[in-house]
Design a protein around this motif. Structure first.
Motif, PDB file in Angstrom:
ATOM      1  N   MET A 484     -13.043   5.430   7.025  1.00 16.16           N
ATOM      2  CA  MET A 484     -14.228   6.303   7.008  1.00 16.16           C
ATOM      3  C   MET A 484     -14.754   6.509   5.591  1.00 16.16           C
ATOM      4  N   GLU A 485     -13.848   6.669   4.635  1.00 19.24           N
ATOM      5  CA  GLU A 485     -14.297   6.823   3.250  1.00 19.24           C
ATOM      6  C   GLU A 485     -15.009   5.569   2.775  1.00 19.24           C
ATOM      7  N   ASP A 486     -14.513   4.412   3.193  1.00 20.95           N
ATOM      8  CA  ASP A 486     -15.136   3.154   2.804  1.00 20.95           C
ATOM      9  C   ASP A 486     -16.507   2.998   3.460  1.00 20.95           C
ATOM     10  N   ALA A 487     -16.618   3.406   4.723  1.00 24.47           N
ATOM     11  CA  ALA A 487     -17.864   3.204   5.463  1.00 24.47           C
ATOM     12  C   ALA A 487     -18.901   4.290   5.197  1.00 24.47           C
ATOM     13  N   PHE A 488     -18.445   5.549   5.045  1.00 22.05           N
ATOM     14  CA  PHE A 488     -19.376   6.670   4.998  1.00 22.05           C
ATOM     15  C   PHE A 488     -19.290   7.504   3.718  1.00 22.05           C
ATOM     16  N   GLY A 489     -18.311   7.183   2.869  1.00 24.42           N
ATOM     17  CA  GLY A 489     -18.153   7.965   1.657  1.00 24.42           C
ATOM     18  C   GLY A 489     -17.357   9.236   1.839  1.00 24.42           C
ATOM     19  N   LYS A 490     -16.983   9.558   3.063  1.00 23.36           N
ATOM     20  CA  LYS A 490     -16.170  10.738   3.347  1.00 23.36           C
ATOM     21  C   LYS A 490     -15.456  10.535   4.671  1.00 23.36           C
ATOM     22  N   ALA A 491     -14.373  11.276   4.854  1.00 23.22           N
ATOM     23  CA  ALA A 491     -13.602  11.193   6.099  1.00 23.22           C
ATOM     24  C   ALA A 491     -13.775  12.485   6.895  1.00 23.22           C
ATOM     25  N   THR A 492     -13.826  12.353   8.201  1.00 26.24           N
ATOM     26  CA  THR A 492     -13.983  13.498   9.093  1.00 26.24           C
ATOM     27  C   THR A 492     -12.850  13.510  10.112  1.00 26.24           C
ATOM     28  N   ALA A 493     -12.205  14.670  10.258  1.00 22.54           N
ATOM     29  CA  ALA A 493     -11.176  14.905  11.284  1.00 22.54           C
ATOM     30  C   ALA A 493      -9.951  14.021  11.098  1.00 22.54           C
ATOM     31  N   THR A 494      -9.673  13.619   9.871  1.00 18.87           N
ATOM     32  CA  THR A 494      -8.487  12.796   9.626  1.00 18.87           C
ATOM     33  C   THR A 494      -7.327  13.588   9.040  1.00 18.87           C
ATOM     34  N   GLU A 495      -7.580  14.807   8.554  1.00 14.76           N
ATOM     35  CA  GLU A 495      -6.511  15.584   7.923  1.00 14.76           C
ATOM     36  C   GLU A 495      -5.772  16.400   8.971  1.00 14.76           C
ATOM     37  N   LEU A 496      -4.452  16.472   8.848  1.00 19.62           N
ATOM     38  CA  LEU A 496      -3.626  17.028   9.912  1.00 19.62           C
ATOM     39  C   LEU A 496      -2.686  18.115   9.409  1.00 19.62           C
ATOM     40  N   ALA A 497      -2.587  19.182  10.189  1.00 19.20           N
ATOM     41  CA  ALA A 497      -1.445  20.082  10.028  1.00 19.20           C
ATOM     42  C   ALA A 497      -0.242  19.395  10.653  1.00 19.20           C
ATOM     43  N   ARG A 498       0.896  19.451   9.994  1.00 20.36           N
ATOM     44  CA  ARG A 498       2.077  18.792  10.528  1.00 20.36           C
ATOM     45  C   ARG A 498       3.307  19.611  10.177  1.00 20.36           C
ATOM     46  N   PRO A 499       4.401  19.342  10.851  1.00 18.69           N
ATOM     47  CA  PRO A 499       5.610  20.125  10.625  1.00 18.69           C
ATOM     48  C   PRO A 499       6.338  19.696   9.364  1.00 18.69           C
ATOM     49  N   ASP A 500       7.342  20.459   9.010  1.00 27.48           N
ATOM     50  CA  ASP A 500       8.319  20.000   8.027  1.00 27.48           C
ATOM     51  C   ASP A 500       9.235  19.043   8.779  1.00 27.48           C
TER      52      ASP A 500
END
Length: 551
Positions: A484-500
């Protein structure tokens, strides 16, 4: 109220299922119990089959797939009706796309409830078999206990016949539970159908190859699955032909052989060389998206394409199409080709070996020109830590994308979810492989894909599977972020909350540790000496190499 309450009969339809599977050579079954499948699981208690209890049906299919790839045996999956059966479909898509032989036994409503949606029975589907039609070779509904042994034997034969793949069998609840008059199954035989090449096509292919000045070979997954490596090596040396392996074919040809282009399928330098071949021999590959470098490869010479799946032939380029098992076809070609002649400098003043070395040098020079020191060291350290014979399972993660191109499988097999591209394959596939082999394997996932199969930590612990699970935690869906960063210059909905992940693994009773990218080799080497399952978590943002399908 639970179905089938009361005292179970001494032998029922479920017994016929497990007896037939045992007679055919099955040793393990993967799955999850279900209401309509109680007859199956009751029969398991009277059999020698070992049941591997997954936590999600999709992961049962992945585990059976991993078991089959590691051992060469047929994987067996037991599924319950409706939601359980549907949940397994994405796992079966991977097996179907990659050609992994599985027998899938799904329970079904009692016969009187089939197709009668108005009755509103639990787990009911209008047509359960139809749901499996896109991800299995064929589908069968068994309506009488006496038909169970023959149906399973036929399904097994189909599963192991090239093109191999999963076969779906449904047995209604009452057929599984009712007492049977059929005697115990004593023997069953399933032999794969013969799938040789047509003689006139072999003669034509030999004529093309014998007259070629610059032949080259693409070895796909069909070469590896059929065990055709020796014939491939002999043909390559007779023809002085450069050989490149697809991700599925990784390991089919010796990595350090002077004719080996290794697996850099997504590099334009390799595409250029393959386009320049006057005859391109493609075995066990559709010349699909990755193999064709995202459909940018345009061979200028003639193509010979060998595949057991007739729908693949000429699907992406005109070719002399040969429908055959890869091993049988390569053995026939090898027997008919003359001995090697002197190697001539037909690659524009270079011999084939010189052209291969030059192409590999260009690949390395391109990588050197990019800021990839972290990534290259990271992958090299993993390769250095993994014993030569250890089998590895790779999820759809950036590390796997690197491995498709740079992983030298050596004597250990390389398994990835590249066939269908679904997330969550690595860990459950590795559980199946470890339990089948009785030895340690490595699974590699990203933090996003790890969450698809995190529940299988319980399975690994319950069955004491010798799996080291490497989780590369970059805080999100790393591949999609880069795309997405390559295609649009920014990423959407790719960052995740995750456990330890370390604490979570430990809560399952699975030892875990965290390390830096620089410490990955030591962490893996120590984890490989442990007993049972363990987890290694490395927090690192690993990038992809720059797009290489562009000229």
């Amino acid at each position: 109220m639970s179905a089938g309450a009361g005292t179970a009969p001494a032998r029922n339809g479920g017994d016929l299922v497990v007896e037939t599977l045992e007679a055919l050579g099955a040793t393990k079954v993967f799955g999850i119990p279900g209401q309509h499948a109680l007859g199956l699981f009751d029969a398991l208690s009277r059999s020698r089959l070992e049941f591997i209890s997954s936590r999600v049906e999709n992961n049962s299919a992945f585990a059976a797939d991993g078991f089959s790839r590691a051992t060469g045996q047929v994987g067996v999956v037991f599924l319950s009706t409706g939601p359980g059966a549907l949940t397994a479909l994405a796992g079966l898509q991977e097996a179907y796309a990659t050609g992994v032989p599985l027998i899938v036994v799904a329970s079904q409503l009692p016969i009187e409830g089939l197709g009668a949606r108005r009755r509103g029975m639990l787990h009911q589907l209008d047509d359960q078999k139809a749901s499996a039609a896109n991800v299995t070779k064929s589908q069968r509904l068994i309506q009488h206990a006496s038909g169970i042994p023959s149906a399973i034997q036929d399904a097994w034969t189909e599963a192991i016949s090239s093109p191999m793949g999963p076969v779906w069998i449904e047995v209604p609840q009452n057929v599984l539970l009712n007492p049977v008059l059929v005697p115990a199954v004593e023997d069953a035989l399933a032999e794969p159908f013969d799938n040789p090449p047509r003689s006139e096509l072999v003669k034509e292919a030999v004529q093309w190859l014998s007259g070629a000045r610059r032949p080259a070979i693409i070895a796909g997954g069909g070469v590896r699955r059929s065990g055709a490596g020796q014939s491939l090596l002999s043909i390559a040396e007779k023809l002085h032909a450069p050989v490149i392996c697809t991700p599925g074919g990784n390991g089919a040809f010796p990595w350090e052989h002077p004719l080996s282009l290794q697996s850099w399928m997504e590099d334009r330098h390799m595409t250029d060389l393959l386009e320049d071949a006057d005859v391109l021999l493609v075995i066990g590959s559709s010349l699909g998206e990755v193999t064709s470098n995202y459909f940018t490869m345009a061979p200028r010479g003639r193509i010979i394409q060998i595949d057991a799946e007739p729908r693949v032939l000429e699907s992406n380029a005109p070719a002399l199409g040969i429908r055959a098992d890869a091993r049988q076809a390569l053995e026939a070609l090898d027997a008919a080709l003359p001995a090697a002649a002197a190697e001539l400098p037909d690659w524009h003043g270079q011999t084939a070996r010189e052209a291969v070395a030059a192409a590999l040098d260009r690949v390395q020079a391109r990588l050197d020109a990019q800021d990839l020191a972290l990534e290259r060291r990271f992958m090299a350290d993993i390769r250095a830590a993994v014993p030569d014979a250890m089998q590895t399972y790779w999820d759809m993660t950036i590390s796997a994308y690197w491995a498709w191109s740079c992983w030298d499988a050596r004597s250990g097999q390389f398994h990835s979810a590249q066939g269908a591209g679904g997330l969550g394959y690595g860990f459950p596939g590795a559980i199946g492989g470890a339990l089948g082999l009785g030895e340690r394997v490595l699974a590699v996932s990203g933090d996003g894909s790890a969450m698809y199969s995190i529940a299988e930590l319980a399975t690994a612990r319950q069955h004491d599977a010798a799996v080291t699970w490497l989780i590369v935690d970059d805080g999100g869906y790393g591949i999609l972020r880069e795309y997405m960063e390559d295609a649009f210059g920014k990423a959407t909905a790719t960052e995740l909350a995750r456990p330890d992940f370390v604490k979570l693994a430990e809560s399952f009773g699975v030892p875990a540790r965290r390390c830096s990218p620089a410490g990955i080799r030591e962490a893996l080497e120590e984890s490989f000496t442990a007993e049972g399952p363990n987890v290694v978590v490395v927090e690192a943002r690993i990038g992809l190499f720059a797009p290489t399908h562009l000229a």
